[in-house]
Motif scaffolding. Structure first.
Motif, short mmCIF file in Angstrom:
data_model
loop_
_atom_site.label_atom_id
_atom_site.label_comp_id
_atom_site.label_asym_id
_atom_site.label_seq_id
_atom_site.Cartn_x
_atom_site.Cartn_y
_atom_site.Cartn_z
N ARG A 22 5.51 6.82 -2.05
CA ARG A 22 5.22 6.93 -0.61
C ARG A 22 5.52 8.33 -0.08
O ARG A 22 5.01 8.73 0.97
CB ARG A 22 6.03 5.89 0.16
N LEU A 23 6.35 9.07 -0.80
CA LEU A 23 6.76 10.40 -0.33
C LEU A 23 5.79 11.50 -0.75
O LEU A 23 5.85 12.62 -0.21
CB LEU A 23 8.15 10.75 -0.87
N ALA B 22 0.84 -1.21 0.00
CA ALA B 22 0.00 0.00 0.00
C ALA B 22 0.86 1.24 0.00
O ALA B 22 1.93 1.27 0.60
CB ALA B 22 -0.90 -0.01 1.23
N LEU B 23 0.35 2.28 -0.70
CA LEU B 23 1.01 3.58 -0.67
C LEU B 23 0.79 4.21 0.69
O LEU B 23 -0.23 3.99 1.34
CB LEU B 23 0.45 4.48 -1.77
N ALA B 24 1.75 5.01 1.11
CA ALA B 24 1.60 5.69 2.39
C ALA B 24 0.41 6.64 2.34
O ALA B 24 0.18 7.33 1.36
CB ALA B 24 2.86 6.48 2.72
N THR C 108 9.70 8.31 -11.46
CA THR C 108 8.53 8.77 -12.22
C THR C 108 7.44 9.33 -11.31
O THR C 108 6.77 10.30 -11.66
CB THR C 108 7.97 7.60 -13.06
N ALA C 109 7.25 8.72 -10.14
CA ALA C 109 6.21 9.18 -9.22
C ALA C 109 6.49 10.61 -8.77
O ALA C 109 5.57 11.45 -8.72
CB ALA C 109 6.12 8.26 -8.01
N LEU C 110 7.74 10.92 -8.44
CA LEU C 110 8.09 12.27 -8.01
C LEU C 110 7.98 13.25 -9.17
O LEU C 110 7.45 14.36 -9.00
CB LEU C 110 9.51 12.30 -7.47
N SER D 139 13.46 5.92 6.26
CA SER D 139 12.02 6.07 6.45
C SER D 139 11.45 7.03 5.41
O SER D 139 12.18 7.81 4.79
CB SER D 139 11.73 6.59 7.86
N ASP D 140 10.15 6.99 5.25
CA ASP D 140 9.50 7.93 4.33
C ASP D 140 9.81 9.37 4.74
O ASP D 140 10.08 10.23 3.90
CB ASP D 140 7.99 7.72 4.32
N GLU D 141 9.76 9.62 6.04
CA GLU D 141 10.00 10.96 6.55
C GLU D 141 11.42 11.42 6.26
O GLU D 141 11.65 12.59 5.91
CB GLU D 141 9.71 11.03 8.05
#
Length: 346
Positions: A118-119, A10-12, A142-144, A87-89
């Protein structure tokens, strides 16, 4: 591990807040970052998977220096958290910090893998829009690229990652897009590297296939097909109406490419495009009875009544071009040409 397995995770989750992201119906006005010049400072981030060895990070920093820039490592670029580079953070903090830091002129990504999406709820889009800078990477990045472009209007760049280094071809493409002396005429990108044919010897690896002929213009959007498909239905999906979509992927068999393109078709996305540019689909061997990749692309795209070209230098290949998301471009499928009609940088 291939992205198709990782994307089952799952995505964050995240809430609209100080970061300023929202489900805007239209992309904000175009923001162009400054052109790169020798001596500028480039920040290195790892938004997705970690470096297997610490030396890969040092190699990436040295690659940046070899291009004539100063290199600065993100605070958390050496971190490891299972298949994530911290971590994502932590990963989001490095990106936010570099956009906020006036001494950093551009941001390059170390590698892909998995984790960039996730970011997206953790980025400070207001601050990013106030400080437009070059963001460069491909594959999972690509997501960013699309998230920032959609939320802020920033021109982002699908191109090499630092951990892999750049070939002479990739350096030349990088420089003409990101370090132009000035933009005086349309700029062709993604053409095949120079090849000297001889009797019985031609460049088989970089041949172009015209899926459907014609010419069209539109804003460039795109990247890795698997990652882009995971963004559909989110506030970070690309705005495709009237766009030129470019796609590439690695390790996806024809039936998986069929499944993803069918999702785009069922969602009504392909029908809104002005043109499609397919790059390379590497490590895509079919098992058992299978359509070919060309069969799949023709099946999904021939009926769209738009130009569709396959085989440009976009994807998981050593020789790759740098593609700016958001700028106006022209696709001439019959001539096998993708041309930028405006500068990607200010």
């Amino acid at each position: 591990m291939h992205r198709r397995a990782l994307f089952k995770l799952a995505l964050a989750a995240g809430a609209v807040g100080a970061s300023g992201w929202a489900g805007a119906k239209t992309t904000p006005a175009l923001l162009k970052p400054k052109a790169l010049r020798a001596g500028m400072t480039v920040g290195l981030v790892a938004p997705a998977s970690p470096a297997p060895e610490r030396d890969e990070v040092h190699f990436g920093l040295d690659i940046i220096r070899s291009l004539g820039f100063n290199a600065q490592a993100g605070k958390h670029v050496f971190e490891k958290n299972q298949y994530l580079a911290g971590s994502d953070e932590q990963r989001a903090a490095d990106i936010n910090s570099f956009f906020a830091d006036p001494s950093v002129d551009a941001i390059f990504c170390l590698r892909g893998g998995y984790g960039s999406a996730r970011l997206l709820p953790l980025l400070d889009y207001r601050r990013i829009a106030q400080n437009p800078k070059v963001l460069l990477g491909y594959s999972d990045i690509t997501a960013l690229l699309n998230g920032l472009q959609r939320q802020t209007g920033l021109v982002t760049f699908h191109g090499p990652v630092a951990a892999h280094g750049l070939t002479d071809y990739s350096v030349a493409e990088f420089q003409k897009v990101l370090q132009p002396a000035r933009f005086t005429e349309p700029l062709v990108i993604g053409a095949a590297p120079e090849f000297e044919p001889r009797p019985g010897r031609l460049d088989k690896a970089n041949r172009l296939t015209v899926i459907r002929g014609g010419k069209a213009s539109g804003r460039l959007v795109g990247g890795n097909l698997t990652v882009l498909t995971s963004l559909l239905g989110t506030p970070f999906e690309p705005e495709v109406k009237g766009a030129i979509l470019f796609l590439e992927d690695i390790g996806e068999e024809p039936y998986r490419l069929d499944r993803m393109l069918t999702q785009w078709w069922l969602a009504g996305k392909l029908q809104q495009l002005n043109g499609i540019v397919f790059g390379k689909f590497t490590e895509a061997k079919a098992s058992g009875n299978s359509f070919s990749i060309e069969d799949v692309l023709r099946s999904r795209c021939e009926a769209l009544a738009i130009p569709v070209l396959r085989g440009t230098m976009i994807g998981h290949v050593a020789d790759q071009t740098t593609v700016p998301l958001g700028v106006l471009a022209e696709l001439d499928a019959d001539a096998g040409r993708l041309t930028l009609l405006e500068s990607a940088v200010s």
